[in-house]
Write an enzyme that holds these catalytic residues in place. Sequence first.
Site, mmCIF file in Angstrom:
data_model
loop_
_atom_site.group_PDB
_atom_site.id
_atom_site.type_symbol
_atom_site.label_atom_id
_atom_site.label_comp_id
_atom_site.label_asym_id
_atom_site.label_seq_id
_atom_site.Cartn_x
_atom_site.Cartn_y
_atom_site.Cartn_z
ATOM 1 N N LYS A 20 0.816 -1.223 0.000
ATOM 2 C CA LYS A 20 0.000 0.000 0.000
ATOM 3 C C LYS A 20 0.853 1.278 0.000
ATOM 4 O O LYS A 20 0.469 2.277 -0.599
ATOM 5 C CB LYS A 20 -0.968 -0.001 1.189
ATOM 6 C CG LYS A 20 -2.081 -1.032 1.030
ATOM 7 C CD LYS A 20 -3.086 -0.948 2.165
ATOM 8 C CE LYS A 20 -4.175 -1.993 1.980
ATOM 9 N NZ LYS A 20 -5.200 -1.950 3.023
ATOM 10 N N ASP A 56 -10.317 2.527 2.313
ATOM 11 C CA ASP A 56 -10.516 1.760 3.551
ATOM 12 C C ASP A 56 -11.356 2.530 4.579
ATOM 13 O O ASP A 56 -12.250 1.964 5.219
ATOM 14 C CB ASP A 56 -9.163 1.395 4.190
ATOM 15 C CG ASP A 56 -8.516 0.189 3.520
ATOM 16 O OD1 ASP A 56 -9.228 -0.562 2.827
ATOM 17 O OD2 ASP A 56 -7.300 0.008 3.699
ATOM 18 N N GLY A 80 -4.063 -0.028 17.433
ATOM 19 C CA GLY A 80 -3.136 -0.255 16.325
ATOM 20 C C GLY A 80 -2.697 1.066 15.709
ATOM 21 O O GLY A 80 -3.421 2.069 15.771
ATOM 22 N N THR A 140 3.482 -0.536 20.354
ATOM 23 C CA THR A 140 4.677 0.304 20.221
ATOM 24 C C THR A 140 4.206 1.756 20.288
ATOM 25 O O THR A 140 3.759 2.323 19.282
ATOM 26 C CB THR A 140 5.384 0.005 18.879
ATOM 27 O OG1 THR A 140 5.537 -1.406 18.752
ATOM 28 C CG2 THR A 140 6.746 0.669 18.797
HETATM 29 P P1 NAP Z 1 0.377 -3.456 9.848
HETATM 30 O O1 NAP Z 1 0.696 -2.187 9.173
HETATM 31 O O2 NAP Z 1 1.333 -4.601 9.780
HETATM 32 O O3 NAP Z 1 0.120 -3.081 11.401
HETATM 33 C C1 NAP Z 1 -0.089 -4.104 12.352
HETATM 34 C C2 NAP Z 1 -0.592 -3.496 13.659
HETATM 35 O O4 NAP Z 1 -0.933 -4.591 14.528
HETATM 36 C C3 NAP Z 1 0.446 -2.654 14.397
HETATM 37 O O5 NAP Z 1 -0.198 -1.628 15.097
HETATM 38 C C4 NAP Z 1 1.054 -3.681 15.378
HETATM 39 O O6 NAP Z 1 1.579 -3.103 16.555
HETATM 40 C C5 NAP Z 1 -0.181 -4.468 15.741
HETATM 41 N N1 NAP Z 1 0.150 -5.803 16.235
HETATM 42 C C6 NAP Z 1 0.569 -6.869 15.518
HETATM 43 N N2 NAP Z 1 0.755 -7.928 16.345
HETATM 44 C C7 NAP Z 1 0.454 -7.507 17.607
HETATM 45 C C8 NAP Z 1 0.443 -8.134 18.878
HETATM 46 N N3 NAP Z 1 0.798 -9.427 19.035
HETATM 47 N N4 NAP Z 1 0.062 -7.417 19.959
HETATM 48 C C9 NAP Z 1 -0.305 -6.123 19.817
HETATM 49 N N5 NAP Z 1 -0.320 -5.469 18.626
HETATM 50 C C10 NAP Z 1 0.059 -6.154 17.538
HETATM 51 O O7 NAP Z 1 -1.012 -4.066 9.341
HETATM 52 P P2 NAP Z 1 -2.257 -3.217 8.783
HETATM 53 O O8 NAP Z 1 -2.111 -2.987 7.323
HETATM 54 O O9 NAP Z 1 -2.428 -2.026 9.669
HETATM 55 O O10 NAP Z 1 -3.480 -4.246 8.944
HETATM 56 C C11 NAP Z 1 -4.015 -4.548 10.224
HETATM 57 C C12 NAP Z 1 -5.158 -5.525 10.066
HETATM 58 O O11 NAP Z 1 -6.284 -4.896 9.456
HETATM 59 C C13 NAP Z 1 -4.813 -6.733 9.182
HETATM 60 O O12 NAP Z 1 -5.235 -7.907 9.836
HETATM 61 C C14 NAP Z 1 -5.629 -6.503 7.918
HETATM 62 O O13 NAP Z 1 -6.021 -7.716 7.307
HETATM 63 C C15 NAP Z 1 -6.838 -5.744 8.469
HETATM 64 N N6 NAP Z 1 -7.509 -4.924 7.435
HETATM 65 C C16 NAP Z 1 -8.800 -5.222 7.145
HETATM 66 C C17 NAP Z 1 -9.469 -4.469 6.200
HETATM 67 C C18 NAP Z 1 -10.913 -4.791 5.881
HETATM 68 O O14 NAP Z 1 -11.390 -4.389 4.804
HETATM 69 N N7 NAP Z 1 -11.628 -5.447 6.772
HETATM 70 C C19 NAP Z 1 -8.834 -3.409 5.530
HETATM 71 C C20 NAP Z 1 -7.501 -3.123 5.869
HETATM 72 C C21 NAP Z 1 -6.852 -3.894 6.827
HETATM 73 P P3 NAP Z 1 3.136 -2.621 16.613
HETATM 74 O O15 NAP Z 1 3.170 -1.279 15.956
HETATM 75 O O16 NAP Z 1 3.434 -2.569 18.053
HETATM 76 O O17 NAP Z 1 3.932 -3.650 15.864
#
Ligand code: NAP
Length: 272
Positions: free
Chosen positions: A66, A102, A127, A153
């Site tokens: 992205k 989104d 998040g 974080t």
């Molecule tokens: P990303 O950029 O990799 O960010 C991941 C986030 O999750 C960060 O804030 C991270 O915290 C946190 N995290 C991961 N593991 C963790 C744990 N064990 N404990 C606490 N926090 C944790 O991912 P993203 O693009 O933001 O996507 C996040 C989720 O949203 C994904 O599952 C994605 O599939 C979903 N999503 C869904 C849609 C939909 O249409 N429904 C659209 C977009 C995204 P840290 O910063 O501390 O690492």
Amino acid sequence: MPDRYAVVGHPVAHSRSPWIHACFARATGEDLEYLRLEAPLGGFERTLEVFRAAGGKGANVTLPFKEAACRYSTELSARARAAQAVNTLKFDAARVYGDNTDGAGLLRDLTVNLGRAVASQCVLLLGAGGAARGVLAPLLEAGPARLVIANRTLPKALALVADFQVAGRGVRPEALGYEALRGESFDLVINATSVGLTGAALAVPASVFRRQALAYDMVYGRDTPFLALARAAGAAAHDGLGMLVEQAAESFLLWRGVRPETAAVLAALRAH
Ligand code: NAP
């Protein structure tokens, strides 16, 4: 030949987008073809160049590209610029228009499908990754009374808050670590972390859910520990399937100039 679109990601085999867009095309009578394109890591631009040379008109972009899609765009919508992430590309000769649907998808699912206002509500966003960044401007524009971002974080939540100090209609987002959530409570708690994909739990106290609160996990297709915690605390709990369908409908609108009905597609996906 029908106009061609694609979802580009790594991996992309699991994506529901081709099925969703095929439903939209049938329902609206639009003549289009929608493919899955798995781009190698480091090969996003090359994959798009080949697709465009073959007549591709637009693409959805998913993890982990992205931010790369944002850099690839020659022009950005205001919401994509705010998010610094693009999930929808539209190609027009040399012009590459980048958008981020989104946030609009989340807001539509919350307010239309689930009938919950964001205006005047106390909102907790868990998040600070790409998904949180993508929905923050539309959430602030919806006029919540308070918006707190909590992240494992903390510096990432602080950086996000700093970037969005002027985006809202009045309210300024705040950043907290999870341990600081004790004693805080909210009407709407949105989980924008990826932790639900692993089945692990977040260190969020059950007391964050007010009576009548709504808990929303962007992860879809599974019952996450976050949703179970919310239900046990008496909150209504919803996954992100509606957001998935609504963000797709926003992309379809950008490409084809018609917004498809989403209710039947969402119901069919749920039944699946
Ligand atoms: P990303 O950029 O990799 O960010 C991941 C986030 O999750 C960060 O804030 C991270 O915290 C946190 N995290 C991961 N593991 C963790 C744990 N064990 N404990 C606490 N926090 C944790 O991912 P993203 O693009 O933001 O996507 C996040 C989720 O949203 C994904 O599952 C994605 O599939 C979903 N999503 C869904 C849609 C939909 O249409 N429904 C659209 C977009 C995204 P840290 O910063 O501390 O690492």
